[in-house]
Design an enzyme around this catalytic site. Structure first.
Site, PDB file in Angstrom:
ATOM      1  N   CYS A   1       0.947  -1.077  -0.237  1.00  0.00           N
ATOM      2  CA  CYS A   1       0.070  -0.354  -0.592  1.00  0.00           C
ATOM      3  C   CYS A   1       0.910   1.398   0.004  1.00  0.00           C
ATOM      4  CB  CYS A   1      -0.971  -0.002   1.572  1.00  0.00           C
ATOM      5  SG  CYS A   1      -0.290  -0.480   2.963  1.00  0.00           S
TER       6      CYS A   1
ATOM      7  N   THR B   1      -5.570  -0.245  12.214  1.00  0.00           N
ATOM      8  CA  THR B   1      -5.768  -0.174  11.141  1.00  0.00           C
ATOM      9  C   THR B   1      -6.114  -0.838  10.371  1.00  0.00           C
ATOM     10  OG1 THR B   1      -3.748   0.465  10.654  1.00  0.00           O
ATOM     11  CG2 THR B   1      -5.618   2.877  10.992  1.00  0.00           C
TER      12      THR B   1
ATOM     13  N   ASN C   1      -3.239  -7.395   8.684  1.00  0.00           N
ATOM     14  CA  ASN C   1      -4.096  -7.020   7.478  1.00  0.00           C
ATOM     15  C   ASN C   1      -4.136  -8.517   6.827  1.00  0.00           C
ATOM     16  OD1 ASN C   1      -2.214  -6.787   4.562  1.00  0.00           O
ATOM     17  ND2 ASN C   1      -0.985  -5.804   6.278  1.00  0.00           N
TER      18      ASN C   1
ATOM     19  N   HIS D   1      -0.085  -6.454  19.357  1.00  0.00           N
ATOM     20  CA  HIS D   1      -0.060  -5.195  18.436  1.00  0.00           C
ATOM     21  C   HIS D   1       0.794  -4.389  18.472  1.00  0.00           C
ATOM     22  CE1 HIS D   1       0.353  -4.021  14.050  1.00  0.00           C
ATOM     23  NE2 HIS D   1      -0.325  -5.323  13.838  1.00  0.00           N
TER      24      HIS D   1
ATOM     25  N   CYS E   1      -8.040   2.135   7.056  1.00  0.00           N
ATOM     26  CA  CYS E   1      -7.148   2.640   6.326  1.00  0.00           C
ATOM     27  C   CYS E   1      -7.835   2.393   5.248  1.00  0.00           C
ATOM     28  CB  CYS E   1      -5.963   1.501   6.984  1.00  0.00           C
ATOM     29  SG  CYS E   1      -5.243   1.931   5.293  1.00  0.00           S
TER      30      CYS E   1
ATOM     31  N   HIS F   1       5.454  -5.875   8.183  1.00  0.00           N
ATOM     32  CA  HIS F   1       5.723  -7.178   8.568  1.00  0.00           C
ATOM     33  C   HIS F   1       5.835  -8.156   7.395  1.00  0.00           C
ATOM     34  CE1 HIS F   1       4.948  -6.409  12.796  1.00  0.00           C
ATOM     35  NE2 HIS F   1       3.421  -5.777  12.552  1.00  0.00           N
TER      36      HIS F   1
ATOM     37  N   SER G   1       2.359  -5.535   3.041  1.00  0.00           N
ATOM     38  CA  SER G   1       3.335  -5.485   3.424  1.00  0.00           C
ATOM     39  C   SER G   1       4.162  -6.849   2.247  1.00  0.00           C
ATOM     40  CB  SER G   1       4.022  -5.640   4.975  1.00  0.00           C
ATOM     41  OG  SER G   1       3.076  -4.577   5.899  1.00  0.00           O
TER      42      SER G   1
ATOM     43  N   SER H   1       1.455 -10.079  10.337  1.00  0.00           N
ATOM     44  CA  SER H   1       0.756  -9.128   9.726  1.00  0.00           C
ATOM     45  C   SER H   1      -0.856  -9.147   9.877  1.00  0.00           C
ATOM     46  CB  SER H   1       1.304  -9.222   8.277  1.00  0.00           C
ATOM     47  OG  SER H   1       0.282  -8.442   7.507  1.00  0.00           O
TER      48      SER H   1
ATOM     49  N   GLU I   1       0.809  -1.875  16.413  1.00  0.00           N
ATOM     50  CA  GLU I   1       0.321  -0.489  16.529  1.00  0.00           C
ATOM     51  C   GLU I   1      -0.914  -0.021  17.039  1.00  0.00           C
ATOM     52  OE1 GLU I   1      -3.561   1.003  13.534  1.00  0.00           O
ATOM     53  OE2 GLU I   1      -2.282  -0.474  12.283  1.00  0.00           O
TER      54      GLU I   1
END
Length: 402
Positions: A66, A254, A323, A185, A292, A96, A383, A321, A187
């Protein structure tokens, strides 16, 4: 702590950089060689479909790097070019993805060591350069690095910063932040450090536990001790559910599943309306919009992909990761045979794959590809470089030709 004031002060420091060094053209060649792919570019131009022998590959329409990840990686490369001889650290993985982090290690970029989930900054000295990764760093880490006289290069994704601004608004107006995320995590740790009072919920089931407590408070129907035991490691110090769940706002990590984050938001809106009435809703609930765009696009593309006739799905991305894991969840929810791998080397030798089932440990499947024509769906987390996706495709094609 006044996190807004600290951020303003840090942003005006001559040892802080969040815009890069204007060296984009100089690092472009290295980035292209390491991460881009002619095959993937061709697939994007030809309907995201590739037929090779008995293998038909369907690539999700949105996948891989992204904008925020591209920005973070480019800034890391620029940092090494700008500081050719200084010691450079990253407070965690830049993103990640194992291949990207391996490239940075080859560039003599060091990673802060972690022992039992505790980072050891003891070797970081005055004048060292420290990169904050795409998913950010805690305000305490930023303070430490600033006080130690480090040069800070901040690659935090603007979408993550948007969430920080949201929880700071919650704090300003004395609302508790309900954060949809994974407690450990990076974040979520960073986001909670900018919040005042907070509670982290992993999923809709945990959100319903909180909702039930709010609705049943004072009626003796909910065991307060059991509630606090369950969320003991997921809340701010001194958290009191009787006091701190009267006024709530919702935020999120996100990279969580968009549909679940939205449902959690609706759940708490209904809960506070039921508890306090429509006229008092604004006094007890703050709406949010911190999903996001890139996460949403990749999840939407995955939903479209699993509507296609597929024999199996390969999801590529780091095992840590978030996502990527949620992309895997979508495939599993549709009953498609799905394989999460972090590197192309997980495929082969022979008709074999080493993969991580959702919620499980690494396991080996052999034989992997069935006989005859095979329809394979492929996607990758935000990622994952295109070059890695290309290598996975080539290995799958190789297996199909054996």
């Amino acid at each position: 702590m006044d996190t807004r004031a600290f951020k303003r002060s840090l942003h005006h420091s001559d040892r802080y950089n969040r815009r890069g060094f204007g060296l984009g053209d100089e690092v472009a060649g290295s980035l292209e060689q390491a991460y881009q792919s002619n095959l993937i570019a061709s697939l994007r131009e030809n309907g995201h479909v590739l037929q090779r022998g008995r293998l038909k590959i369907r690539l999700a329409e949105a996948f891989g790097f992204c904008w925020g990840v591209e920005r973070a990686v480019a800034m890391a490369y620029e940092t090494r070019r700008h500081y050719p001889s200084e010691r450079i650290w990253i407070t965690n993985e830049i993103i990640h993805n194992p291949s990207v982090n391996a490239h940075l290690r080859q560039m003599d970029v060091r990673f802060i060591p972690v022992d039992d989930d505790v980072k050891d900054f003891s070797e970081v000295g005055t004048g060292d350069v420290v990169i904050l990764p795409a998913f950010g760093a805690t305000v305490q880490e930023m303070q430490l690095l600033n006080e130690r006289g480090c040069h800070i290069v901040d690659t935090t994704c603007p979408w993550v910063s948007k969430v920080w601004n949201t929880v700071e608004k919650h704090k300003k107006h004395a609302f508790t932040s309900i954060i949809h995320g994974k407690v450990k995590h990076e974040e979520t740790l960073a986001t909670s450090s900018f919040a005042g009072t907070y509670l982290v919920v992993l999923d809709l089931a945990e959100a319903r536990m909180v909702s039930d407590f709010i609705l049943e408070r004072g009626q003796g129907a909910t065991d307060r001790e059991a509630f606090m035991s369950h969320f003991a490691n997921a809340c701010s110090p001194g958290f009191d559910p009787d006091r701190d769940l009267v006024r709530v706002g919702v935020a999120n990590q996100t990279t969580m599943l968009k549909s679940e984050t939205e449902e959690i938001g609706r759940l708490f809106e209904r809960t506070m309306m039921q508890r306090y009435g429509p006229a008092e809703l604004d006094e007890h609930f703050l709406a949010f919009n911190t999903i996001c765009d890139a996460t949403q696009e990749r999840q939407d593309a995955m939903f479209a992909l699993v509507d296609e006739p597929l024999d199996l799905m390969v999801v590529i991305g780091g095992y840590n990761s978030s996502n990527t894991t949620h992309l895997q969840e979508i495939a599993v929810s549709r009953g498609i045979r799905s394989f999460h791998i972090d590197t192309p080397e997980r495929i082969g030798p022979g008709n074999r794959i080493e993969h991580k089932p959702l919620g499980g440990e690494l396991e080996i499947l052999e034989p992997f590809l069935p006989e005859g024509p095979v329809r394979v769906g492929i996607t990758s987390g935000a990622s994952t470089p295109d070059r890695v996706v290309e290598d996975v495709i080539e290995r799958l094609v190789g297996l199909s030709e054996e």
